[in-house]
Write a protein that holds these residues in place. Structure first.
Motif, PDB file in Angstrom:
ATOM      1  N   ALA A 164       0.830  -1.204   0.000  1.00 18.77           N
ATOM      2  CA  ALA A 164       0.000   0.000   0.000  1.00 18.77           C
ATOM      3  C   ALA A 164       0.868   1.260   0.000  1.00 18.77           C
ATOM      4  O   ALA A 164       0.544   2.252  -0.664  1.00 18.77           O
ATOM      5  CB  ALA A 164      -0.923  -0.001   1.206  1.00 18.77           C
ATOM      6  N   THR A 165       1.978   1.227   0.727  1.00 24.35           N
ATOM      7  CA  THR A 165       2.866   2.380   0.785  1.00 24.35           C
ATOM      8  C   THR A 165       3.475   2.680  -0.583  1.00 24.35           C
ATOM      9  O   THR A 165       3.530   3.843  -1.014  1.00 24.35           O
ATOM     10  CB  THR A 165       3.991   2.144   1.810  1.00 24.35           C
ATOM     11  OG1 THR A 165       3.412   1.857   3.083  1.00 24.35           O
ATOM     12  CG2 THR A 165       4.879   3.374   1.934  1.00 24.35           C
ATOM     13  N   GLU A 166       3.942   1.632  -1.267  1.00 23.61           N
ATOM     14  CA  GLU A 166       4.528   1.832  -2.593  1.00 23.61           C
ATOM     15  C   GLU A 166       3.488   2.367  -3.572  1.00 23.61           C
ATOM     16  O   GLU A 166       3.786   3.221  -4.407  1.00 23.61           O
ATOM     17  CB  GLU A 166       5.103   0.509  -3.090  1.00 23.61           C
ATOM     18  CG  GLU A 166       6.335   0.044  -2.329  1.00 23.61           C
ATOM     19  CD  GLU A 166       7.468   1.047  -2.405  1.00 23.61           C
ATOM     20  OE1 GLU A 166       7.866   1.420  -3.521  1.00 23.61           O
ATOM     21  OE2 GLU A 166       7.925   1.495  -1.340  1.00 23.61           O
ATOM     22  N   SER A 167       2.263   1.869  -3.481  1.00 27.06           N
ATOM     23  CA  SER A 167       1.201   2.359  -4.358  1.00 27.06           C
ATOM     24  C   SER A 167       0.884   3.817  -4.058  1.00 27.06           C
ATOM     25  O   SER A 167       0.630   4.614  -4.969  1.00 27.06           O
ATOM     26  CB  SER A 167      -0.049   1.493  -4.184  1.00 27.06           C
ATOM     27  OG  SER A 167      -1.081   1.927  -5.034  1.00 27.06           O
ATOM     28  N   ASP A 172       1.140   9.607  -5.596  1.00 30.43           N
ATOM     29  CA  ASP A 172       1.591  10.965  -5.287  1.00 30.43           C
ATOM     30  C   ASP A 172       2.536  11.479  -6.370  1.00 30.43           C
ATOM     31  O   ASP A 172       2.468  12.646  -6.769  1.00 30.43           O
ATOM     32  CB  ASP A 172       2.295  10.982  -3.926  1.00 30.43           C
ATOM     33  CG  ASP A 172       1.324  10.828  -2.760  1.00 30.43           C
ATOM     34  OD1 ASP A 172       0.107  10.944  -2.994  1.00 30.43           O
ATOM     35  OD2 ASP A 172       1.784  10.579  -1.627  1.00 30.43           O
ATOM     36  N   ARG A 173       3.417  10.597  -6.839  1.00 29.49           N
ATOM     37  CA  ARG A 173       4.364  11.000  -7.866  1.00 29.49           C
ATOM     38  C   ARG A 173       3.649  11.328  -9.170  1.00 29.49           C
ATOM     39  O   ARG A 173       3.993  12.295  -9.862  1.00 29.49           O
ATOM     40  CB  ARG A 173       5.392   9.893  -8.088  1.00 29.49           C
ATOM     41  CG  ARG A 173       6.581  10.306  -8.959  1.00 29.49           C
ATOM     42  CD  ARG A 173       7.581   9.176  -9.095  1.00 29.49           C
ATOM     43  NE  ARG A 173       8.054   8.757  -7.786  1.00 29.49           N
ATOM     44  CZ  ARG A 173       7.954   7.514  -7.324  1.00 29.49           C
ATOM     45  NH1 ARG A 173       7.372   6.588  -8.063  1.00 29.49           N
ATOM     46  NH2 ARG A 173       8.424   7.222  -6.140  1.00 29.49           N
ATOM     47  N   ALA A 174       2.639  10.529  -9.516  1.00 27.90           N
ATOM     48  CA  ALA A 174       1.889  10.767 -10.748  1.00 27.90           C
ATOM     49  C   ALA A 174       1.106  12.081 -10.678  1.00 27.90           C
ATOM     50  O   ALA A 174       0.903  12.756 -11.686  1.00 27.90           O
ATOM     51  CB  ALA A 174       0.935   9.606 -11.017  1.00 27.90           C
ATOM     52  N   LEU A 179       3.613  14.565  -0.523  1.00 29.02           N
ATOM     53  CA  LEU A 179       2.923  14.560   0.765  1.00 29.02           C
ATOM     54  C   LEU A 179       3.605  13.584   1.720  1.00 29.02           C
ATOM     55  O   LEU A 179       4.108  12.538   1.314  1.00 29.02           O
ATOM     56  CB  LEU A 179       1.459  14.153   0.566  1.00 29.02           C
ATOM     57  CG  LEU A 179       0.637  15.041  -0.377  1.00 29.02           C
ATOM     58  CD1 LEU A 179      -0.766  14.482  -0.526  1.00 29.02           C
ATOM     59  CD2 LEU A 179       0.596  16.481   0.132  1.00 29.02           C
ATOM     60  N   ALA A 180       3.611  13.960   2.987  1.00 25.99           N
ATOM     61  CA  ALA A 180       4.200  13.087   4.003  1.00 25.99           C
ATOM     62  C   ALA A 180       3.338  11.841   4.179  1.00 25.99           C
ATOM     63  O   ALA A 180       2.098  11.910   4.150  1.00 25.99           O
ATOM     64  CB  ALA A 180       4.321  13.835   5.325  1.00 25.99           C
ATOM     65  N   ILE A 181       3.997  10.689   4.354  1.00 26.95           N
ATOM     66  CA  ILE A 181       3.280   9.437   4.590  1.00 26.95           C
ATOM     67  C   ILE A 181       3.133   9.249   6.095  1.00 26.95           C
ATOM     68  O   ILE A 181       4.119   9.163   6.821  1.00 26.95           O
ATOM     69  CB  ILE A 181       4.030   8.249   3.966  1.00 26.95           C
ATOM     70  CG1 ILE A 181       4.101   8.418   2.457  1.00 26.95           C
ATOM     71  CG2 ILE A 181       3.345   6.935   4.320  1.00 26.95           C
ATOM     72  CD1 ILE A 181       4.846   7.302   1.741  1.00 26.95           C
TER      73      ILE A 181
END
Length: 266
Positions: A164-167, A172-174, A179-181
């Protein structure tokens, strides 16, 4: 099925013809049951060419020659579980008023608030099968720490949270955002993605593996020696865990510690 070493090494992918998920027909529980049956009914009682006898006969011969060697036994208890959990990337975590931070989440326990502990670095490990639990070594003992939003993260494995974190990072990059996780964002994001293929598949795997782990815990529960009494089967680790075990003479034997990372810390 053929080797996939070259494909994975140079192309980072597996061809559909040898993709394991396309050929798997057994669940872990069914495989474990039948593999144990094969060992007990076929492998152990039959002649082994290398041993020159059956494995059962070799085992009996070893017992007659050297005894049970109970002093070499490694019990499946709380100390073993913590020692086998992966350590954080640096091996230690900084203690702050919010606790210790592991993989974007804060973990706390009362022992971290003891005078003299705040601001120090403590050894830390996390449970790969329960994202809501971590362990901190304070005052000569391992202590169980619970994450913020524990009720949410305790239902996921560390790998499910990592997916989920990688997704989240990709989205966010797209969108051109930085943003802070945080634990709150992760919890909301995972709840919204429960039905998506990668997370849903990992959750199914975690549920299947949990049944297998409960079977191991139930089998070895009599051998477990917990400092504050027997813990429930679903949570075999108590809050305070010793770093050392003792031999038959009462002398302390340090638990072998090895930093094993199942997942890269984020």
């Amino acid at each position: 099925m053929g080797s996939t070493d070259l494909v994975e090494k140079y192309f980072r992918r597996i061809s559909p013809e040898v993709e394991p998920s396309r050929h798997a027909v057994w669940t872990l529980e069914l495989f474990d049951k039948n593999f144990e049956k094969y060992l007990n009914e076929v492998y152990h009682p039959n002649h082994h060419t290398t041993l020159g006898m059956s494995p059962d006969a070799a085992w009996a011969l070893g017992l007659r020659s050297h005894g049970k060697r109970e002093h070499r036994e490694i019990p499946y208890n709380a100390a073993f579980i913590v020692a086998s959990c992966p350590a954080v990337r640096k091996g230690t975590a900084r203690v702050t008023p919010a606790g210790i931070k592991i993989n974007y989440r804060w973990f706390k326990c009362p022992e971290l608030q003891v005078p003299g502990v705040l601001g120090t670095n403590v050894e830390a490990r996390y449970d790969p099968f329960n994202a809501g639990i971590a362990y901190a070594y304070v005052g000569g003992q391992w202590h169980t720490c619970y994450s913020e939003l524990h009720a949410v993260f305790s239902t996921y494995s560390e790998r499910a949270v990592w997916l989920a974190t990688e997704s989240m990072k990709l989205k966010d990059r797209a969108a051109g955002k930085q943003l802070a996780i945080t634990a709150e964002r992760l919890a909301l994001f995972m709840h919204a993605r429960e039905l998506e293929e990668d997370v849903a598949r990992q959750v199914r795997h975690d549920v299947e593996a949990a049944t297998h782990r409960r079977k191991i815990e139930q089998t070895d529960s009599d051998a477990a020696s917990l400092p504050h009494g027997q813990a429930p089967a679903t949570q075999p680790v108590v809050s305070s865990l010793p770093r050392h075990t003792t031999n038959g003479d009462g002398a302390a034997i340090p638990v072998r510690r090895r930093s094993v990372r199942v997942l890269e810390d984020l």
